[in-house]
Each structure stands twice: as C-alpha cells, then as structure tokens.
Design a protein around this motif. Structure first.
Motif, PDB file in Angstrom:
ATOM      1  N   LYS A  36       0.638  -1.760  -0.294  1.00 52.53           N
ATOM      2  CA  LYS A  36       0.531  -0.017  -0.188  1.00 52.53           C
ATOM      3  C   LYS A  36       0.680   1.123  -0.378  1.00 52.53           C
ATOM      4  O   LYS A  36       1.756   1.114   0.686  1.00 52.53           O
ATOM      5  CB  LYS A  36      -1.156   0.072   1.403  1.00 52.53           C
ATOM      6  CG  LYS A  36      -2.004   1.107   1.287  1.00 52.53           C
ATOM      7  CD  LYS A  36      -2.733   1.469   2.281  1.00 52.53           C
ATOM      8  CE  LYS A  36      -3.903   2.503   2.171  1.00 52.53           C
ATOM      9  NZ  LYS A  36      -4.621   2.784   3.581  1.00 52.53           N
ATOM     10  N   GLY A  37       1.379   2.539  -0.518  1.00 57.73           N
ATOM     11  CA  GLY A  37       1.667   3.535  -1.087  1.00 57.73           C
ATOM     12  C   GLY A  37       3.141   2.808  -1.560  1.00 57.73           C
ATOM     13  O   GLY A  37       3.356   2.560  -2.452  1.00 57.73           O
ATOM     14  N   SER A  38       3.802   3.663  -0.584  1.00 57.79           N
ATOM     15  CA  SER A  38       5.387   3.670  -1.450  1.00 57.79           C
ATOM     16  C   SER A  38       6.181   3.473  -0.655  1.00 57.79           C
ATOM     17  O   SER A  38       7.144   3.588  -0.512  1.00 57.79           O
ATOM     18  CB  SER A  38       5.607   5.156  -1.635  1.00 57.79           C
ATOM     19  OG  SER A  38       5.788   6.015  -0.545  1.00 57.79           O
ATOM     20  N   GLU A  39       5.369   2.613   0.818  1.00 60.86           N
ATOM     21  CA  GLU A  39       6.685   2.776   2.267  1.00 60.86           C
ATOM     22  C   GLU A  39       8.078   1.772   1.635  1.00 60.86           C
ATOM     23  O   GLU A  39       8.561   1.961   2.068  1.00 60.86           O
ATOM     24  CB  GLU A  39       5.650   2.147   2.970  1.00 60.86           C
ATOM     25  CG  GLU A  39       4.612   3.627   3.778  1.00 60.86           C
ATOM     26  CD  GLU A  39       3.543   3.227   2.860  1.00 60.86           C
ATOM     27  OE1 GLU A  39       2.977   2.930   2.059  1.00 60.86           O
ATOM     28  OE2 GLU A  39       2.874   4.542   3.143  1.00 60.86           O
ATOM     29  N   THR A  40       7.209   0.383   1.087  1.00 59.17           N
ATOM     30  CA  THR A  40       7.652  -0.202   0.962  1.00 59.17           C
ATOM     31  C   THR A  40       9.389  -0.385  -0.649  1.00 59.17           C
ATOM     32  O   THR A  40       9.246  -1.273  -1.340  1.00 59.17           O
ATOM     33  CB  THR A  40       7.216  -2.131   1.575  1.00 59.17           C
ATOM     34  OG1 THR A  40       6.154  -2.502  -0.111  1.00 59.17           O
ATOM     35  CG2 THR A  40       6.759  -2.034   2.497  1.00 59.17           C
TER      36      THR A  40
END
Length: 660
Positions: free
Chosen positions: A126-130
């Motif tokens: 989800k999103g750009s966290e990883t």
C-alpha cells in the motif's frame, strides 16, 4: 497547486516522470550473475486488506558459477518458502537496503546451467512505504485500482529492463474487477468460488511482461486496435483518450513498422503513482493527466516504448540512451507531425537544455550512476534524443527511418548495444560515423560556435563571395553544419563540414549577405547564451522537485544573470515566492516575467493567472478577475490555461491549507 507542476513544456518534470520507470535503489553489479528466462506466477490480489499472495516459478541460467544467487523483491513481501528444482528448501537472507533476497547454496550452480526456484511469498502493498524507489508508489493493492508495475519488484527479478524473459501469469481478483496484463488475448476470465475471477496472461517472446493493473474499470472503449480502460471517474474522457492513442499509435506504426502484437491497452493509473508506465501491449497514464487532457506528449512517449524498450531493449544501463532517447525522440516526431515545425523546434530547444544540464558523464559510462538521479534522466532521455536528432541530420529523413527500422528488425526481442547502433547507422547511411559516436557517446560537452567572415564583390555583376571561418571550442569536433545566408535577394542554405576548432568556408551568392546564421534549424546540440538560461532554469526545477527551494532560487538567479530579461527565470522565481506565501515578491516576479523577453510564450498567460491567484488569496477579487480576463485574451491555452482562467473568473481561487 502551482503551475510548475502542470506545465511540462520544459523537459525536466517530463523526464522525471518517465525515468521513474527505470529508477531503482542503485547498487549496480560488475556484471549479472544470472539470466532469468521465464516465469510461472500465480497471484491473489485482495484490495480490501491491501494484500498480495503469490507463488512464482523462476527459471534462470547461471552466467558464472553461482554460489549466492540474488533476486530483487519488494520489501513489503515476505518469503515463506523457497525450494530448488528438486523440491529441497532453500534458506534466504533479506537485504532491505536494496530490496533484494540472497541465497547461499550448499553446492554451486555451474556456469551455463539452467534451473528453477519455486517462491512462495505474500505481504501488504500500500502506498510507497515498501517501494524499491523511495517515495514512489510502484506496487500497491488498493481500491479502485491496484498496480503491480514491473519496476515495483512484485515478483523475484533481476536486471531491470535489461533481463528479457517470458511469462505466464494467473491473476485472481474480486469478480467486480478487470485485469490488464501482457498477452491478454489468450484466455477469458474464469469464475472462481467466493466472487472471484482468474485472468490468464501468456507472453511467449522474451521481453518485459511484468506489469499487472487491476481495478474497477468500465467496459473498455475501443478505437481501432486500442482498448481503453478507465474508472467511472474518468469515463467522460475515455473516447478522446482512445482517439488520441489511436492517432499516435498509427503514426508510430507507420514510422517504425507494426509492433509485435495487434492488441494495445490504454489504462488509467491512480493519480498518486507515476504519470506513465508501459509493458508489452500496455500504455498506462495517470487519471489526472487524462482528465486534464494534456497527456499527448506523455502518451506518445509511453506508446513509443512498445518499440523502444519492449521490442528492443538496452543490453546494459550504459545503453539506456538508445531506448530512452529514441522514445523521447519518437514523442517529438509525433509532435512535429501533429503540431507542425514550430512546435517541434520549440521542443528541440527544451530537449537541448535537458541534454546540457548535467553533461559531465559520457553516455557509454552512464550506468555507473543511479538511474533515479537527474543526471541519468537528463542524459539518457534528452541527450539520447539529441543523438538521434543529429543522426537524422547527417543521414537525411529517408535513410534515418530505414536506420531505425533496421535496429528494430535486427534486434527484435533482443538487447542492443551502442556499438550495434553505430554499425547499423554506418551500414544504412554509407557514412563513416566513428567521429560522431566518439563525440556524442564517449565524450561530454557541446560546441559553442562563432563565425567571422568577410564579403567580397565579384566582377561582371556575378554577385558576392563570402569567405569566413567557423570557430568552436572542441578541438576534436567533426560534423557537417548548416549555414543560412540572408541576402538582399533570396535566402541561401549551405552545408559546411566542420573539423577542429577553426573551419574555413567560401560561399558565393548573387545578393549581398546581410546575416549568416549557424545551424538555424537547431540540428546540432550546441552551447548558446539562450540555452545557458534554460539549463539554469532546468536545474532549478529539479531542485524544486527535490524540495530544495533555496538551491532552486540560486539556479534561477544564474539564469537572470545570463539574461536579465528572461521571462522564464522570472516566472519560476515567482512560483517559489508564491509557494513560500511571499505574495508581494511573487507578484513582482510575475510582473517581471510579463515585461521580459516573452520566451517561452506560455509565460504570459500563466503569469496573469498567477497574479489573479495572488489577488484572490489577498482578498482583491476585482483585480483577480481582471488578471484572469487578461489571461483569456491571450488565447493561449497551453496546459489548459484559458480553461483555468475562465473557471477562476467564476469561482475565486483558494489556496490549499498545508502545514509549514
């Protein structure tokens, strides 16, 4: 939002958008350890919990004796089990600093041996966290659109955009979603228990079929061989998007020959990811760009990757200028065809600025740099495009097209090297191009030309002879150049060979020469005072994109030092002051932009809009409406400027509330 983030007429932000697709946390190996040849992937997407669960059979060949094979994998995915071809479990080590997984084998895999590892893995995306690229969402399972872009490393991989592979993928999603992948014509969706469906994709030619986009897309709109997938939010723009894609695709098919597939999918991306992405049979564009109807150049560049990136690919990152540069130049070729010579020439000026902005590393060694860096982006996209532009000048249009088609034919489904391009260029043109490629691939910098000449009257009313010398500062430079001689009568065009720092010429004309212009059509990459301004502005824009407003102001001031009347530099300074809420200084700068040299033309309309916004946020509605009216009167709708001004005349601009 500032017009900086909407006006992509200069090249830096467009380059940033497109090069995100080749960006990574960079730790380039000396040479690849292994070559992945094929995948069999089964994946379940659950948008309700942002989860991906998958298995992947990865078949690869050892390029050297292999004791510690390493694969790239998104940090949000955890491996639960890996087995070798005999079903023996393997122990893995996760290296989060570069998004890789490393195995230490009990017995090495001999060089030249092919084998298969079976991966079982899952995780929350989800999103750009990883993301392997900090701050950029490349793999995310969400509602209404899930993206599994190839650069997001959602399956074990290596050799980003250099390791070609085949793939069979079985993707399972909720039954109210559609899935787009490469090889979509193979099988229809299969219903599964629990209101889910399975979609099968098979791509049998070595390439990059690693992108999956799933979501609540409407029934696709078709135009020719285009299929357009958009959500309910953007359905009103689907037909125009399809028509634009069809026009661009037909132009490129006519120019480069038909692609490897007769299917083409244009797909909506979420607004908070990259502006564009590509894969075989896929060109994906952010929904906000589709809605704004300013996606023409972005889409043409993305479609061009069907040939330059998909059909042929760089052998190493040192060769990335070939595919990145030619995709950029294909974008400009379509611009020339659709919008005319003036639009093309203006774009070439912008591309030249991008090519010179960070020109300190030869293209043939650019792989040492982080592909996410502004230097790598500018060099592979902009200087790469200029290399092809200059080859077109040397060869002529007809031979240039034959040269491009020869590359695509000889290296279809293969990787191509810079040396291969030179060989084909010389074969197709019958020119000796060693000096050309040495200058533009192995060297840096661009010549700064000057001309000194004398005019002599010929006897018997035979006209005039101009004897002169073209000087420039690169001793090893060698290329033909065009001179335009404006006389009392007709304008004459001459082609002069330049070799070394001082090249003599003699030209006879009937009319007396009044002015001589060097390379008036901008066929060559060269250093000029005007480009010095654009280069400084471009560097400033890159710093703004990185959040360094102080550094950007320094670069913009350099541009003003080079040309105190630069409308572009004044406009960019005004944007920064506006972002900082220094409204008086911003207004002063936008007025300086209006009083400046008027280059580029769009500065006028957007300066009026920005002044209108300043008056709106400072409670001076009458003055704001007057500025919007002046913007409309320019009749310049660059990036929707007139539409924006008319909307602001009806409803006052309100600045978004953000924390300092």
């Amino acid at each position: 939002m500032s017009a900086l983030f909407r006006i992509l007429r200069t090249t830096s932000l467009t380059a940033l958008t497109l090069c995100l697709l080749t960006a990574m946390v960079w730790a380039a190996p000396a040479k690849p350890q292994l070559q992945i040849t094929s995948y069999l992937i089964n994946a379940d997407l659950d948008p309700s919990v942002n989860r991906l669960s998958a298995t992947a059979d990865v078949t690869f060949t050892a390029l050297e004796e292999l004791t510690t094979p390493t694969f790239e994998l998104n940090n949000g995915l955890q491996i639960t089990k890996v087995t070798d071809a005999q079903g023996h479990p393997l122990e893995s080590e996760r290296l989060t600093n570069d998004s890789t997984v490393r195995f230490t084998l009990a017995a090495p895999i001999p060089k030249g041996t092919s084998t298969t590892f079976h991966f079982t893995y899952a995780g929350t995306l989800k999103g750009s966290e990883t993301s392997p690229v900090e701050g950029i969402k490349l793999a995310s399972i969400e509602d209404p659109i899930s993206i599994l872009l190839y650069p997001g490393r959602w399956f074990p991989m290596t050799g980003l955009f250099t390791n070609r592979f085949t793939a069979e993928m079985h993707i399972r999603v909720p039954s109210d979603e559609r899935v787009i992948g490469s090889g979509s014509g193979v099988a229809a969706a299969k219903s599964l228990p629990g209101n889910r469906t399975e979609h099968t994709f098979k791509w049998s030619k070595p390439g990059f079929p690693g992108t999956i986009i799933a979501g609540k897309f409407l029934e696709p709109i078709t135009a020719g061989n285009m299929r357009v997938y958009v959500t309910e939010k953007h359905k009103d723009h689907a037909h125009d998007f399809a028509s634009l894609g069809e026009r661009e695709y037909l132009f490129m098919s006519g120019t480069f020959s038909q692609t490897e597939s007769t299917h083409m999918n244009l797909v909506e991306l979420p607004d908070d990811t990259v502006s564009a992405a590509w894969a075989p049979e896929i060109a994906a564009i952010a929904g906000n760009r589709i809605a704004a109807r300013n996606e023409q150049r972005l889409l043409s560049n993305t479609l061009a990757h069907q040939w330059w990136g998909s059909q042929v690919s760089p052998a190493t990152m040192n060769d990335a200028w070939i595919t990145n540069g030619m995709s950029r130049y294909a974008e400009l070729m379509y611009l020339e065809d659709s919008s005319g010579k003036n639009a093309f020439q203006s774009a070439i000026t912008d591309i030249s600025a991008g090519a010179l902005a960070y020109d300190t590393e030869p293209l043939t060694t650019i792989g040492r740099l982080d592909p996410f860096s502004p230097q790598f982006q500018s060099m592979t996209l902009e200087k790469g495009a200029m290399v092809f532009h200059m080859l077109r000048w040397e060869m002529g249009d007809d031979v240039f097209i034959k040269f491009l088609r020869a590359i695509l034919s000889e290296y279809a489904d293969k990787s191509v090297r810079s040396s291969n391009v030179q060989t084909i260029a010389e074969k197709q043109s019958n020119l000796e191009l060693q000096a050309f490629f040495a200058q533009w691939l192995d060297g840096t910098g661009a010549p700064a030309f000057a001309d000194k000449y004398s005019v002599f009257r010929l006897g018997d009313n035979k006209g005039f002879r101009t004897v002169g010398a073209i000087t420039q500062d690169l001793d090893l430079f060698r290329m033909p150049i065009e001179l335009r001689i404006e006389t009392d009568g007709k304008t004459e065009i001459r082609r002069v060979d330049i070799s070394g720092s001082d090249s003599q010429y003699s030209i006879e004309t009937f009319g007396r020469p009044r002015r001589i212009s060097i390379d008036p059509e901008n066929w060559l990459l060269k250093s000029t005072p005007d480009l010095a301004v654009r280069v400084a502005v471009l560097r400033g824009q890159e710093l703004v994109a990185q959040g360094d407003l102080t550094g950007a102001l320094i670069e913009y001031q350099k541009a003003l030092d080079a040309n105190k009347n630069s409308s572009l530099a004044a406009y960019r300074i005004g944007e920064i002051f506006f972002m900082q809420r220094n409204y008086q200084s911003a207004a002063n700068s936008f007025r300086d932009a209006l009083r400046g040299d008027g280059d580029p033309k769009w500065v006028e309309v957007w300066s009026h809009i920005e002044l209108g916004r300043i008056f709106d946020v400072t409670g001076q509605r009458d003055r704001a409406v007057n500025e919007y009216r002046l913007a409309v009167q320019t009749n310049d709708n660059t990036q929707g400027a007139v539409n924006e001004a008319r909307a602001s005349m009806q409803k006052p601009y309100k600045r978004e509330q953000t924390e300092n």
